[in-house]
Design a protein around this motif. Structure first.
Motif, mmCIF file in Angstrom:
data_model
loop_
_atom_site.group_PDB
_atom_site.id
_atom_site.type_symbol
_atom_site.label_atom_id
_atom_site.label_comp_id
_atom_site.label_asym_id
_atom_site.label_seq_id
_atom_site.Cartn_x
_atom_site.Cartn_y
_atom_site.Cartn_z
ATOM 1 N N THR A 69 -37.447 32.806 -48.003
ATOM 2 C CA THR A 69 -36.117 32.254 -48.274
ATOM 3 C C THR A 69 -35.099 33.358 -48.506
ATOM 4 N N ASP A 70 -35.569 34.584 -48.708
ATOM 5 C CA ASP A 70 -34.633 35.633 -49.118
ATOM 6 C C ASP A 70 -34.140 36.464 -47.937
ATOM 7 N N ALA A 75 -31.962 31.623 -45.149
ATOM 8 C CA ALA A 75 -31.174 31.119 -46.277
ATOM 9 C C ALA A 75 -30.049 30.208 -45.777
ATOM 10 N N LEU A 76 -29.414 30.583 -44.661
ATOM 11 C CA LEU A 76 -28.323 29.760 -44.124
ATOM 12 C C LEU A 76 -28.853 28.476 -43.494
ATOM 13 N N LEU A 78 -31.538 26.975 -44.445
ATOM 14 C CA LEU A 78 -31.918 26.180 -45.612
ATOM 15 C C LEU A 78 -30.688 25.555 -46.275
ATOM 16 N N LYS A 79 -29.583 26.288 -46.275
ATOM 17 C CA LYS A 79 -28.344 25.757 -46.844
ATOM 18 C C LYS A 79 -27.916 24.493 -46.095
ATOM 19 N N GLN A 96 -43.143 28.280 -48.295
ATOM 20 C CA GLN A 96 -42.899 29.650 -47.847
ATOM 21 C C GLN A 96 -44.193 30.173 -47.246
ATOM 22 N N THR B 69 -29.118 28.416 -52.708
ATOM 23 C CA THR B 69 -30.214 29.324 -52.344
ATOM 24 C C THR B 69 -29.704 30.510 -51.544
ATOM 25 N N ASP B 70 -28.461 30.431 -51.048
ATOM 26 C CA ASP B 70 -28.001 31.476 -50.128
ATOM 27 C C ASP B 70 -27.209 32.566 -50.842
ATOM 28 N N ALA B 75 -31.788 33.820 -54.516
ATOM 29 C CA ALA B 75 -32.800 33.989 -53.472
ATOM 30 C C ALA B 75 -33.960 34.851 -53.980
ATOM 31 N N LEU B 76 -33.623 35.904 -54.747
ATOM 32 C CA LEU B 76 -34.684 36.779 -55.263
ATOM 33 C C LEU B 76 -35.477 36.096 -56.378
ATOM 34 N N LEU B 78 -35.922 32.920 -56.591
ATOM 35 C CA LEU B 78 -36.730 31.936 -55.865
ATOM 36 C C LEU B 78 -37.933 32.608 -55.194
ATOM 37 N N LYS B 79 -37.724 33.816 -54.711
ATOM 38 C CA LYS B 79 -38.827 34.555 -54.087
ATOM 39 C C LYS B 79 -39.956 34.765 -55.093
ATOM 40 N N ALA B 82 -41.604 31.437 -55.869
ATOM 41 C CA ALA B 82 -42.447 30.992 -54.749
ATOM 42 C C ALA B 82 -43.756 31.774 -54.691
ATOM 43 N N GLN B 96 -30.883 21.776 -55.169
ATOM 44 C CA GLN B 96 -29.667 22.598 -55.079
ATOM 45 C C GLN B 96 -28.542 21.820 -55.744
#
Lengths: 319, 319
Positions: A69-70, A75-76, A78-79, A96, B69-70, B75-76, B78-79, B82, B96
């Motif tokens: 996701t990173d 990420a976009l 997913l957005k 993931q 998430t973007d 994002a980090l 979440l990483k 995950a 979200q």
């Protein structure tokens, strides 16, 4: 855990009456209703939604398979998926995979086991054949062109986009062109590679397999690519870089080392991320948020279609 | 949908026997086992996992509330979440919220309804009081310091980090210091703001509320901040920028406009993202992946603890 039978016993009514009260059905006397509500309050009873799912066969969950996701590309995507899922009042269950087939299989199994209502696979590790085996259990949408069959997809034509970008560089006088990519093995990557070699055949250009750089995901990878380019003789005069972050890494490294862009090295990035605008990088705009939205639409409406999303070259200062 | 009773009927065995076969229990004769497996095959029966959840009261799902998430910060985080969830063999259910209280409430309700085993709230919109109401239904972990009570948390001391960075700038001779932040209203933001004003009191510095820039999330916001700074008289001589992306936007804009860093404007970024390394930006390293991992650990082990994660100033070229 209190269940509906315990409530019936406490309230001195039938299980059917409890069920009617909990689901706001009519035809329950005030007296019985109050007895049930009193029992609910006393036991702090809450409907177990897994029981509701069991009876209705719907979870309101969409599974999303993506390697990580990173990274801005995912990420976009997913957005867009998250925005559209929200509009349809669905939640997302995230897988993931890091491109591990076993983790993708888990997602497919959850579809089979009715834990999710549908599955979006942003980038797959499993074979198409394997994915197709799970189609009887629920809708699946992919991010690659899948003609025929029962799988929906929203995709960009990577072959065409790559070829167009190569032709654009050729018209600008470039014949020594390289490219940077994440992993070599995906379907999209193979299509890009095919465009690359078809382009070389078309114009009878010499082959330089060393101009292909894989494992390019982040700024640092751009730095690494540039240091390898500098050691080459002859070096490529232009690079197609399938991530704006990597392109930004190359551009920043060139600035540090006084390598002139585009005179010594021309760059085309991908995705039109904000950093590309900031650094004036020529890039290919791919509407990832729109793609994400369409994938959700496909999974929830169950309409089996292949939808191509078009990309646009944004000319800035690096070619 | 075929259920366990249908299977029992088809195989001519009891429901208990079917259950034993499906769950690989011993003490079933080969004959009965084969009869059940034949029925399973004939009906394409698959365990409905929602039924399994119902009996075991576990979903193996962790809910994650985050505004979006973007953005690299989330994002980090979440990483890390995950990665750790995977190690514990749990999936993630993503909420979200875009900081909307109603969406956060949905997550809390899913905890109440046993659709998730625990909940991680990365950044909250609801009041602590409201969140505490849902604690009886399952473990909740937050990303802010929560002393006492039954909520776990993994946090960084934003007050201390902000104060340390301000003192660092003061020792370098700066007295006109501003800061950039995402939203003003969060707990972490309020702690940072308190540090900012306490620092001004401590050194009897003049107040410049116009030096505080909010709604700063991305590169373009950095561009916007710089254009406002340029119009100020006197302008701040240093900025604490709570996102490396925004800091990168400021640095790139300064380069374009030949504003000298750090002489005319000093910058400290946050998060130590790769772009900060590429652009030689002094930044505060916050181990977000480690934070994410610990949040999962807290939710799944149900140990109620406050764990502070420390941050480190990385000195580079922008101060």
């Amino acid at each position: 855990m209190t269940n509906i039978r315990d409530l019936a016993k406490m309230a001195g009514v039938s299980v059917t009456t409890v069920s009617r009260v909990l689901n706001n059905h009519p035809y329950v006397s005030e007296e019985k209703k109050n007895a049930v509500l009193k029992a609910v309050k006393a036991t702090r009873y809450h409907k177990n939604i897994n029981a509701v799912h069991l009876s209705k066969g719907k979870t309101k969950l969409i599974g999303v398979v993506l390697p990580f996701t990173d990274h801005p590309y995912f990420a976009l995507l997913l957005k867009g998926i998250a925005k559209q899922a929200l509009e349809y009042n669905h939640k997302l269950l995230l897988f993931q995979t890091d491109y591990m087939e076993s983790r993708e299989t888990e997602a497919l199994q959850m579809l089979q086991q009715k834990q999710i209502d549908g599955l979006i696979i942003c980038s797959r590790a499993c074979s198409m054949r394997k994915i197709e085996e799970y189609l009887p259990f629920g809708p699946i949408a992919l991010c690659e062109c899948v003609k025929g069959g029962e799988i929906s997809s929203t995709y960009i034509d990577h072959y065409k986009i790559f070829m167009d970008a190569l032709e654009f560089l050729y018209r600008k006088g470039h014949t020594k062109i390289g490219y940077c990519i994440g992993r070599k093995s995906g379907t999209n990557s193979r299509n890009r590679d095919k465009a690359y070699w078809d382009f070389h055949e078309k114009y009878h250009l010499p082959h330089h397999p060393e101009y292909i750089f894989d494992q390019c995901y982040d700024y640092e990878d751009g730095e690494r690519v540039l240091s390898r380019v500098k050691e080459m003789d002859p070096p490529p005069s232009a690079l197609l870089v399938t991530s704006d972050q990597v392109a930004a890494g190359i551009v920043i490294s060139c600035n540090k080392q006084q390598i002139s862009i585009p005179d010594e090295l021309a760059i085309i990035g991908f995705d039109n991320e904000p950093i590309a605008g900031m650094l004036n990088i020529t890039t290919i705009d791919i509407p990832l948020v729109e793609m994400g939205r369409n994938l959700v639409h496909q999974v929830l409406t169950k309409e089996i279609k292949n939808k191509e999303i078009s990309a646009t070259l944004i000319e800035r200062g690096t070619v």
